[in-house]
Design a protein around this motif. Structure first.
Motif, PDB file in Angstrom:
ATOM      1  N   ILE A  73      20.242 -25.213 -15.891  1.00  0.00           N
ATOM      2  CA  ILE A  73      18.942 -25.193 -15.080  1.00  0.00           C
ATOM      3  C   ILE A  73      19.908 -23.017 -15.186  1.00  0.00           C
ATOM      4  N   GLU A  74      18.833 -22.767 -14.865  1.00  0.00           N
ATOM      5  CA  GLU A  74      18.806 -21.120 -14.380  1.00  0.00           C
ATOM      6  C   GLU A  74      17.877 -21.340 -13.538  1.00  0.00           C
ATOM      7  N   LEU A  75      18.129 -20.523 -12.152  1.00  0.00           N
ATOM      8  CA  LEU A  75      17.338 -20.168 -10.489  1.00  0.00           C
ATOM      9  C   LEU A  75      17.620 -19.041  -9.983  1.00  0.00           C
ATOM     10  N   LYS A  76      16.487 -18.932 -10.120  1.00  0.00           N
ATOM     11  CA  LYS A  76      16.217 -17.581  -9.866  1.00  0.00           C
ATOM     12  C   LYS A  76      15.950 -17.453  -8.122  1.00  0.00           C
ATOM     13  N   GLY A  77      15.632 -16.678  -7.439  1.00  0.00           N
ATOM     14  CA  GLY A  77      16.098 -16.618  -5.939  1.00  0.00           C
ATOM     15  C   GLY A  77      14.439 -15.506  -5.342  1.00  0.00           C
ATOM     16  N   VAL A  78      13.873 -16.217  -4.393  1.00  0.00           N
ATOM     17  CA  VAL A  78      13.050 -15.893  -4.008  1.00  0.00           C
ATOM     18  C   VAL A  78      13.004 -15.546  -2.624  1.00  0.00           C
ATOM     19  N   ILE A  79      12.896 -16.168  -1.399  1.00  0.00           N
ATOM     20  CA  ILE A  79      13.005 -15.486  -0.129  1.00  0.00           C
ATOM     21  C   ILE A  79      13.777 -16.191   0.496  1.00  0.00           C
ATOM     22  N   ASP A 102      19.931  -2.656  -5.708  1.00  0.00           N
ATOM     23  CA  ASP A 102      19.772  -3.794  -4.618  1.00  0.00           C
ATOM     24  C   ASP A 102      20.899  -4.945  -5.755  1.00  0.00           C
ATOM     25  N   GLU A 103      20.005  -5.297  -6.805  1.00  0.00           N
ATOM     26  CA  GLU A 103      20.548  -6.551  -8.198  1.00  0.00           C
ATOM     27  C   GLU A 103      22.145  -5.733  -8.020  1.00  0.00           C
ATOM     28  N   THR A 104      22.976  -5.547  -7.807  1.00  0.00           N
ATOM     29  CA  THR A 104      24.257  -4.478  -8.406  1.00  0.00           C
ATOM     30  C   THR A 104      25.178  -4.974  -6.838  1.00  0.00           C
ATOM     31  N   VAL A 105      24.658  -4.681  -6.276  1.00  0.00           N
ATOM     32  CA  VAL A 105      25.247  -4.926  -4.914  1.00  0.00           C
ATOM     33  C   VAL A 105      25.013  -6.572  -4.300  1.00  0.00           C
ATOM     34  N   ASN A 106      23.809  -6.885  -4.505  1.00  0.00           N
ATOM     35  CA  ASN A 106      23.831  -8.865  -4.468  1.00  0.00           C
ATOM     36  C   ASN A 106      24.878  -8.749  -5.235  1.00  0.00           C
ATOM     37  N   ALA A 107      24.936  -8.606  -6.191  1.00  0.00           N
ATOM     38  CA  ALA A 107      25.920  -9.616  -7.593  1.00  0.00           C
ATOM     39  C   ALA A 107      27.145  -9.504  -7.506  1.00  0.00           C
ATOM     40  N   PHE A 144      29.080 -20.345  -2.145  1.00  0.00           N
ATOM     41  CA  PHE A 144      28.046 -20.156  -2.874  1.00  0.00           C
ATOM     42  C   PHE A 144      27.231 -19.057  -2.359  1.00  0.00           C
ATOM     43  N   ILE A 145      26.061 -18.153  -2.720  1.00  0.00           N
ATOM     44  CA  ILE A 145      25.108 -17.574  -2.510  1.00  0.00           C
ATOM     45  C   ILE A 145      24.022 -17.030  -3.515  1.00  0.00           C
ATOM     46  N   MET A 146      22.725 -17.269  -3.020  1.00  0.00           N
ATOM     47  CA  MET A 146      21.800 -16.616  -3.963  1.00  0.00           C
ATOM     48  C   MET A 146      20.811 -15.684  -3.515  1.00  0.00           C
ATOM     49  N   PHE A 147      20.797 -15.035  -3.720  1.00  0.00           N
ATOM     50  CA  PHE A 147      19.681 -13.616  -3.113  1.00  0.00           C
ATOM     51  C   PHE A 147      18.702 -13.574  -3.806  1.00  0.00           C
ATOM     52  N   PRO A 148      17.856 -13.498  -3.214  1.00  0.00           N
ATOM     53  CA  PRO A 148      16.093 -12.696  -4.029  1.00  0.00           C
ATOM     54  C   PRO A 148      15.867 -12.059  -4.468  1.00  0.00           C
ATOM     55  N   GLY A 149      15.584 -12.654  -5.920  1.00  0.00           N
ATOM     56  CA  GLY A 149      15.693 -11.996  -6.540  1.00  0.00           C
ATOM     57  C   GLY A 149      16.492 -11.433  -7.938  1.00  0.00           C
ATOM     58  N   THR A 150      17.975 -12.706  -7.797  1.00  0.00           N
ATOM     59  CA  THR A 150      19.133 -12.691  -8.669  1.00  0.00           C
ATOM     60  C   THR A 150      18.764 -13.800  -9.048  1.00  0.00           C
TER      61      THR A 150
END
Length: 213
Positions: free
Chosen positions: A87-93, A162-167, A16-22
């Protein structure tokens, strides 16, 4: 974001990975992570998401952690009737781990460095167009369909690039190691190239009549 914490609780979640902004929804049910979220909600609402390495990479059955993860902020919190947290977690950095700390807590805590990824905090519009992704989208669709994944492609194409690629990177059926490569890619353009490289390693029969160039 100023005053990023140098010491953070980390949530090791394999493949599982999370990106900033997702943003990602998480169901928290293990007692140690219930404690982690409780403590985070009382302070800065920040936790680190990071992938553990395979267990055979460790000598004490506690998996070592990959070097790079992503700091997330809790933006939504719900306590369920059975005691779980939604919870919902939003990527920061993104961050690099400098070392793991011994604490009295049951969850793991790391000292981290954000300096290699300060660009994550900036809203840069990279020079990349959807037409640059047409072949990747075609091959990803084939791979997702073969693996039984259901993706709302029309909804994805309405998002920012960027949201599409990261998703797609987050939802992909790629391996732990392949997802880690995508997380560590310096920018969107390089991440797109890495996705193409990974797709090129999959056998031809996955894509039926699609030939990767």
């Amino acid at each position: 974001m100023k005053n990023l914490p140098k010491i953070i609780p980390v949530f090791p979640l394999s493949n599982f990975i999370m990106f900033p902004g997702t943003s990602v929804p998480l169901n928290i049910f293990e007692p140690r992570y219930i404690d982690m979220i409780n403590n985070s909600m009382k302070s800065n609402k920040l936790i680190g998401m990071i992938q553990p390495k395979k267990i055979n990479d460790s000598s004490n059955n506690i998996p070592n952690l990959h070097k790079v993860g992503c700091l997330g902020k809790i933006t939504s919190f719900k306590d369920t009737e059975n005691g779980n947290f939604l919870i919902e977690l939003k990527g920061v950095i993104r961050f690099e781990t400098k070392g793991e700390l011994d604490t009295k807590e049951k969850y793991r805590t790391c000292e981290v460095d954000y300096s290699p990824y300060l660009n994550d905090l900036e809203n840069n519009n990279e020079d990349l167009k959807f037409k640059d992704l047409q072949l990747i989208f075609k091959d990803l669709k084939s791979l997702f369909e073969k693996r039984g994944y259901v993706i709302n492609w029309k909804a994805l194409e309405k998002q920012k690039l960027d949201e599409t690629v990261n998703a797609l990177a987050m939802a992909s059926p790629f391996s732990l190691e392949e997802k880690q490569v995508l997380l560590e890619a310096e920018n969107l353009s390089k991440r797109k190239n890495k996705i193409a490289e990974i797709l090129n390693t999959y056998s031809h029969d996955i894509f039926e009549n699609t030939t990767l160039q």
